[in-house]
Enzyme design. Structure first.
Site, PDB file in Angstrom:
ATOM      1  N   ASN A   1     -13.306 -23.964   7.237  1.00 37.66           N
ATOM      2  CA  ASN A   1     -14.686 -24.350   6.940  1.00 37.66           C
ATOM      3  C   ASN A   1     -14.736 -25.426   5.856  1.00 37.66           C
ATOM      4  O   ASN A   1     -15.497 -26.393   5.952  1.00 37.66           O
ATOM      5  CB  ASN A   1     -15.480 -23.128   6.474  1.00 37.66           C
ATOM      6  CG  ASN A   1     -16.319 -22.532   7.592  1.00 37.66           C
ATOM      7  OD1 ASN A   1     -16.540 -23.157   8.617  1.00 37.66           O
ATOM      8  ND2 ASN A   1     -16.784 -21.312   7.383  1.00 37.66           N
TER       9      ASN A   1
ATOM     10  N   ASP B   1     -18.608 -22.913  13.025  1.00 38.64           N
ATOM     11  CA  ASP B   1     -19.415 -22.182  14.010  1.00 38.64           C
ATOM     12  C   ASP B   1     -18.876 -22.386  15.420  1.00 38.64           C
ATOM     13  O   ASP B   1     -18.788 -21.433  16.210  1.00 38.64           O
ATOM     14  CB  ASP B   1     -20.876 -22.657  13.950  1.00 38.64           C
ATOM     15  CG  ASP B   1     -21.601 -22.148  12.713  1.00 38.64           C
ATOM     16  OD1 ASP B   1     -21.058 -21.262  12.019  1.00 38.64           O
ATOM     17  OD2 ASP B   1     -22.715 -22.641  12.450  1.00 38.64           O
TER      18      ASP B   1
ATOM     19  N   GLU C   1     -15.879 -13.888  10.003  1.00 35.36           N
ATOM     20  CA  GLU C   1     -14.916 -14.327  11.024  1.00 35.36           C
ATOM     21  C   GLU C   1     -14.176 -13.141  11.635  1.00 35.36           C
ATOM     22  O   GLU C   1     -13.103 -13.315  12.221  1.00 35.36           O
ATOM     23  CB  GLU C   1     -13.922 -15.324  10.421  1.00 35.36           C
ATOM     24  CG  GLU C   1     -12.983 -14.770   9.370  1.00 35.36           C
ATOM     25  CD  GLU C   1     -13.523 -14.850   7.953  1.00 35.36           C
ATOM     26  OE1 GLU C   1     -12.698 -14.850   7.017  1.00 35.36           O
ATOM     27  OE2 GLU C   1     -14.753 -14.899   7.771  1.00 35.36           O
TER      28      GLU C   1
END
Length: 311
Positions: free
Chosen positions: A184, A193, A219
């Site tokens: 990320n 995403d 996650e």
């Protein structure tokens, strides 16, 4: 609409049948309350036109039975009566009737009630669809389309009780995307995403029809495998791990250069003492050990050293 007419007078049934069918609706007929209640339960009409006084179950009792049986549907009830007193009409409405027609039955009066009934039942049908959609949204993770955790505790409890009762195995697999925070940080949350959606899709493709898949947190994903012992569950999760690696989602922070997952598996064995909450903790411990061993791995409870602790 399906319309059920309940009256012990054949002449009234004939008038009602004519009006109903002229409007293009399906008409069913019953000559007494018991027959009407049986037909209502079997055929679930959208409209009930019932006499106030008839053999067996009277109109008030029939109306109450209809209202008590309703869950996600609504039947519009028109009561026919020669008892035009206000207290009789109020008694019918209190029992659940939507409208009244005073005998002798005039076709126009019945015609107008059926037009209202069609509008009301259509609105109830639309509301039912809306409630169902809201219920589905409440239990669905908006990003991945998988189940969220809202219904998980109740589902696991039912599965565990069923497995204990019938002597069946089941397994839980807790999966985690490796090095997801660095992913990320490097590629941005939108890329994160998309990566989660790809992993969720791969996981869903491995699930059997009887399996339930949940987005467990950030996650993390949970795969619930009814009637699946540890060996078969491990084989399935190893295939899933390999499939995610083969997706080739570039991840510079991973030793392999691509996004990978790790999984921890716990299993219920008939006669075992662990409940579903204990199995979740065991799967979490196995996942911790898989990550401690270098990630991109699948561990079961049997793979754990005695000193392993959950993350």
């Amino acid at each position: 609409m399906r319309v059920l007419v309940a009256d012990d007078d054949p002449g009234v049934r004939l008038v009602a049948k004519t009006v109903v069918e002229e409007l293009g609706h399906e008409c069913m007929q019953a000559a007494d309350g018991h027959e009407a209640w049986d037909m209502f339960r079997r055929c679930q009409p959208q409209v009930l036109i019932t006499d106030r006084v008839m053999p067996g179950i009277d109109g008030l009792q029939l109306c109450r039975a209809v209202r008590e049986s309703e869950r996600n549907s609504y039947a519009y009830v028109v009561m026919l009566t020669s008892l035009a007193k206000r207290d009789e009409i109020l008694a019918g409405i209190d029992a659940g009737a939507d409208d009244y027609v005073i005998k002798p039955v005039e076709p126009f009066a019945l015609h107008s009630r059926l037009l209202v009934a069609q509008r009301v039942t259509s609105l109830h049908l639309e509301l039912g669809r809306y409630r169902l959609e809201l219920a589905q949204q409440a239990h669905t993770d908006p990003l991945t389309g998988l189940n969220n955790r809202l219904q998980l505790p109740a589902y696991l409890e039912r599965l565990h009780h069923r497995s204990v009762r019938y002597g069946r195995d089941y397994s839980l697999a807790l999966c985690d995307v490796d090095f997801f925070k660095p992913y990320n940080d490097t590629y941005g949350h939108q890329a994160g995403d998309r990566a989660l959606q790809a992993v969720a899709s791969a996981l869903a493709s491995f699930g059997r029809h009887s399996d339930d898949i949940y987005r467990y947190g950030g996650e993390e994903f949970l795969l619930v495998l009814p009637e699946q012992a540890a060996l078969a569950a491990t084989a399935a999760l190893k295939r899933f791990r390999a499939t995610v690696q083969k997706l080739g989602i570039v991840h510079s922070g991973s030793p392999l250069g691509v996004l990978t997952v790790s999984a921890g598996i716990s299993s219920f064995v008939p006669g075992g003492t662990s409940d579903s909450e204990a199995l979740l903790r065991q799967a979490d411990t196995a996942l911790y050990q898989a990550k401690a061993a270098g990630r991109n791995a699948v561990f079961t409870l049997e793979d754990l050293p005695a000193t392993a602790e959950p993350a």
